[in-house]
Design a protein around this motif. Structure first.
Motif, PDB file in Angstrom:
ATOM      1  N   GLU A 125      31.155  47.090  36.839  1.00  0.00           N
ATOM      2  CA  GLU A 125      31.266  46.096  37.907  1.00  0.00           C
ATOM      3  C   GLU A 125      31.885  44.971  36.989  1.00  0.00           C
ATOM      4  OE1 GLU A 125      32.167  43.554  40.546  1.00  0.00           O
ATOM      5  OE2 GLU A 125      30.486  43.019  39.251  1.00  0.00           O
TER       6      GLU A 125
ATOM      7  N   SER B  79      30.436  40.963  37.857  1.00  0.00           N
ATOM      8  CA  SER B  79      29.041  40.781  37.343  1.00  0.00           C
ATOM      9  C   SER B  79      28.716  41.409  35.940  1.00  0.00           C
ATOM     10  CB  SER B  79      27.925  41.389  38.130  1.00  0.00           C
ATOM     11  OG  SER B  79      28.096  42.868  38.220  1.00  0.00           O
TER      12      SER B  79
ATOM     13  N   LEU C 261      27.654  44.500  35.414  1.00  0.00           N
ATOM     14  CA  LEU C 261      26.688  45.494  35.575  1.00  0.00           C
ATOM     15  C   LEU C 261      27.398  46.836  35.449  1.00  0.00           C
ATOM     16  CD1 LEU C 261      23.787  46.094  36.937  1.00  0.00           C
ATOM     17  CD2 LEU C 261      24.882  46.507  38.917  1.00  0.00           C
TER      18      LEU C 261
END
Length: 117
Positions: free
Chosen positions: A13, A16, A18
């Motif tokens: 992602e 972020s 992540l």
């Protein structure tokens, strides 16, 4: 991971940093650190006017980015997501064994087949 020279891959992602999924190895051995670092590069690529398609301001950059190092290729393939932000596929290849054109084609096919909900 069936591509020649593939060492590791992740779905990240890009806002972020992540890692949503990982497979194989990570440069330096830490998938989470690599996800965060490549997300920074992805954000810069997607938001900087030099890399955007129309060069008029922030927006989604070209669909792919390639970073070449002395020993590897690092490929990013942006994928549209049905929520704020976005994701990209990250592939780390051994430069001595990889076929860059084949890897880019494989990433395009994989990205086209992804279903994100």
């Amino acid at each position: 991971m069936t591509l020649p020279g593939a060492r590791g891959a992740a779905l990240v992602e890009w806002v972020s940093g992540l890692a949503l999924g990982v497979i194989g190895e990570a440069p330096g051995g830490d998938h989470e650190a690599v996800a965060a670092e490549t997300a920074g590069y992805a954000r810069a690529t997607a938001e900087h006017p030099v890399f955007t398609a129309d060069q008029q301001g922030p927006g989604l950059a070209a669909e792919e980015a390639v970073v070449v190092t002395g020993t590897g290729y690092h490929l990013l393939r942006f994928v549209e997501a049905p929520y704020e932000g976005g994701v990209f596929l990250y592939l780390w290849l051994d430069r001595a064994q990889a076929n860059l054109a084949l890897a880019m084609r494989g990433m395009r096919e994989l990205a086209d087949g992804l279903v994100l909900v």
